[in-house]
Design a protein around this motif. Structure first.
Motif, PDB file in Angstrom:
ATOM      1  N   GLU A  95      -2.611  17.874  -6.681  1.00 47.64           N
ATOM      2  CA  GLU A  95      -3.702  18.375  -7.524  1.00 47.64           C
ATOM      3  C   GLU A  95      -4.343  17.261  -8.350  1.00 47.64           C
ATOM      4  N   ALA A  96      -3.541  16.342  -8.826  1.00 49.28           N
ATOM      5  CA  ALA A  96      -4.056  15.289  -9.708  1.00 49.28           C
ATOM      6  C   ALA A  96      -4.665  14.109  -8.958  1.00 49.28           C
ATOM      7  N   ASP A  97      -4.128  13.796  -7.785  1.00 47.01           N
ATOM      8  CA  ASP A  97      -4.459  12.511  -7.166  1.00 47.01           C
ATOM      9  C   ASP A  97      -4.815  12.576  -5.681  1.00 47.01           C
ATOM     10  N   MET A  98      -5.292  13.709  -5.184  1.00 46.72           N
ATOM     11  CA  MET A  98      -5.521  13.837  -3.743  1.00 46.72           C
ATOM     12  C   MET A  98      -6.444  12.755  -3.183  1.00 46.72           C
ATOM     13  N   GLU A  99      -7.512  12.437  -3.884  1.00 43.22           N
ATOM     14  CA  GLU A  99      -8.443  11.433  -3.362  1.00 43.22           C
ATOM     15  C   GLU A  99      -7.760  10.073  -3.242  1.00 43.22           C
ATOM     16  N   ASN A 100      -6.978   9.699  -4.245  1.00 44.83           N
ATOM     17  CA  ASN A 100      -6.266   8.423  -4.172  1.00 44.83           C
ATOM     18  C   ASN A 100      -5.162   8.469  -3.120  1.00 44.83           C
ATOM     19  N   ILE A 101      -4.507   9.594  -2.963  1.00 46.67           N
ATOM     20  CA  ILE A 101      -3.485   9.748  -1.917  1.00 46.67           C
ATOM     21  C   ILE A 101      -4.119   9.497  -0.548  1.00 46.67           C
ATOM     22  N   LYS A 102      -5.291  10.074  -0.317  1.00 48.53           N
ATOM     23  CA  LYS A 102      -5.988   9.866   0.962  1.00 48.53           C
ATOM     24  C   LYS A 102      -6.327   8.388   1.162  1.00 48.53           C
ATOM     25  N   ASP A 103      -6.820   7.743   0.102  1.00 49.11           N
ATOM     26  CA  ASP A 103      -7.170   6.323   0.196  1.00 49.11           C
ATOM     27  C   ASP A 103      -5.951   5.469   0.531  1.00 49.11           C
ATOM     28  N   GLU A 104      -4.824   5.748  -0.117  1.00 48.80           N
ATOM     29  CA  GLU A 104      -3.619   4.938   0.112  1.00 48.80           C
ATOM     30  C   GLU A 104      -3.042   5.190   1.513  1.00 48.80           C
ATOM     31  N   ILE A 105      -3.086   6.430   1.981  1.00 48.17           N
ATOM     32  CA  ILE A 105      -2.652   6.714   3.359  1.00 48.17           C
ATOM     33  C   ILE A 105      -3.527   5.931   4.336  1.00 48.17           C
ATOM     34  N   GLU A 164       0.829  -1.206   0.000  1.00 49.52           N
ATOM     35  CA  GLU A 164       0.000   0.000   0.000  1.00 49.52           C
ATOM     36  C   GLU A 164       0.866   1.259   0.000  1.00 49.52           C
ATOM     37  N   ALA A 165       2.002   1.224   0.685  1.00 49.26           N
ATOM     38  CA  ALA A 165       2.920   2.366   0.662  1.00 49.26           C
ATOM     39  C   ALA A 165       3.448   2.584  -0.754  1.00 49.26           C
ATOM     40  N   SER A 166       3.682   1.490  -1.476  1.00 49.66           N
ATOM     41  CA  SER A 166       4.119   1.606  -2.873  1.00 49.66           C
ATOM     42  C   SER A 166       3.022   2.220  -3.732  1.00 49.66           C
ATOM     43  N   GLU A 167       1.781   1.858  -3.460  1.00 51.89           N
ATOM     44  CA  GLU A 167       0.668   2.451  -4.201  1.00 51.89           C
ATOM     45  C   GLU A 167       0.555   3.942  -3.890  1.00 51.89           C
ATOM     46  N   LEU A 168       0.827   4.320  -2.656  1.00 49.56           N
ATOM     47  CA  LEU A 168       0.863   5.741  -2.295  1.00 49.56           C
ATOM     48  C   LEU A 168       1.956   6.455  -3.083  1.00 49.56           C
ATOM     49  N   LEU A 169       3.106   5.835  -3.156  1.00 53.17           N
ATOM     50  CA  LEU A 169       4.246   6.418  -3.865  1.00 53.17           C
ATOM     51  C   LEU A 169       3.960   6.617  -5.350  1.00 53.17           C
ATOM     52  N   GLU A 170       3.191   5.719  -5.934  1.00 53.77           N
ATOM     53  CA  GLU A 170       2.849   5.842  -7.360  1.00 53.77           C
ATOM     54  C   GLU A 170       2.188   7.175  -7.691  1.00 53.77           C
ATOM     55  N   ASN A 171       1.455   7.724  -6.748  1.00 53.84           N
ATOM     56  CA  ASN A 171       0.782   9.001  -6.987  1.00 53.84           C
ATOM     57  C   ASN A 171       1.769  10.137  -7.234  1.00 53.84           C
ATOM     58  N   TRP A 178       6.846  10.799 -11.239  1.00 51.24           N
ATOM     59  CA  TRP A 178       6.946  11.668 -12.405  1.00 51.24           C
ATOM     60  C   TRP A 178       6.237  13.011 -12.224  1.00 51.24           C
ATOM     61  N   LYS A 179       5.932  13.369 -10.981  1.00 54.30           N
ATOM     62  CA  LYS A 179       5.268  14.644 -10.703  1.00 54.30           C
ATOM     63  C   LYS A 179       5.978  15.317  -9.534  1.00 54.30           C
ATOM     64  N   ASN A 180       5.863  16.635  -9.469  1.00 53.24           N
ATOM     65  CA  ASN A 180       6.313  17.295  -8.251  1.00 53.24           C
ATOM     66  C   ASN A 180       5.177  17.207  -7.224  1.00 53.24           C
ATOM     67  N   ASP A 181       5.441  17.645  -6.009  1.00 58.07           N
ATOM     68  CA  ASP A 181       4.439  17.527  -4.952  1.00 58.07           C
ATOM     69  C   ASP A 181       3.106  18.167  -5.329  1.00 58.07           C
ATOM     70  N   GLN A 182       3.170  19.372  -5.835  1.00 58.75           N
ATOM     71  CA  GLN A 182       1.950  20.108  -6.174  1.00 58.75           C
ATOM     72  C   GLN A 182       1.142  19.391  -7.256  1.00 58.75           C
ATOM     73  N   GLN A 183       1.827  18.920  -8.294  1.00 53.90           N
ATOM     74  CA  GLN A 183       1.136  18.212  -9.374  1.00 53.90           C
ATOM     75  C   GLN A 183       0.458  16.949  -8.845  1.00 53.90           C
TER      76      GLN A 183
END
Length: 114
Positions: free
Chosen positions: A56-66, A38-45, A48-53
């Motif tokens: 902005e692109a994946d906040m909902e999935n970031i929350k789910d993986e956390i 699951e930590a790897s799935e979090l990392l996938e978000n 190839w992006k900076n933090d802001q990107q």
């Protein structure tokens, strides 16, 4: 005795997995593996992006993986009869000894682990 918010959350997690009879599959080893997956799935978000990107692109999935990482950690700690608050506080003390403020404050780069 009133339950803490952490205890209430653990109760909800245990009820969820027990209703589905998942506990037999949740060995210590498999819970630890699941934390890493699951930590790897979090990392996938963030790949190839900076933090802001990423945010902005994946906040909902970031929350789910956390949440997934945290749930697996809570189940593992509970199954091992560990108090998360206690072990986190103990680790903060250890880190304070390992990385004293006077040696680490306002550094240009993070010190290497020794």
């Amino acid at each position: 005795m009133e339950m803490s918010r952490m205890e209430e959350l653990m109760k909800e997690i245990n009820e969820f997995r027990d209703e589905r009879n998942w506990r037999p599959f949740h060995t210590h080893k498999d819970l630890a593996i699941s934390v890493c997956l699951e930590a790897s799935e979090l990392l996938e978000n963030f790949q190839w992006k900076n933090d802001q990107q990423a945010v902005e692109a994946d906040m909902e999935n970031i929350k789910d993986e956390i949440a997934d990482v945290y749930i697996y950690l809570m189940m593992l700690a509970d199954d091992l009869d560990l108090d998360i608050k206690e072990i986190v506080r103990n680790k903060i003390v250890k880190n304070g000894i390992k990385y004293p403020v006077e040696r680490t404050h306002n550094l240009e780069v993070k010190p290497a682990n020794k």
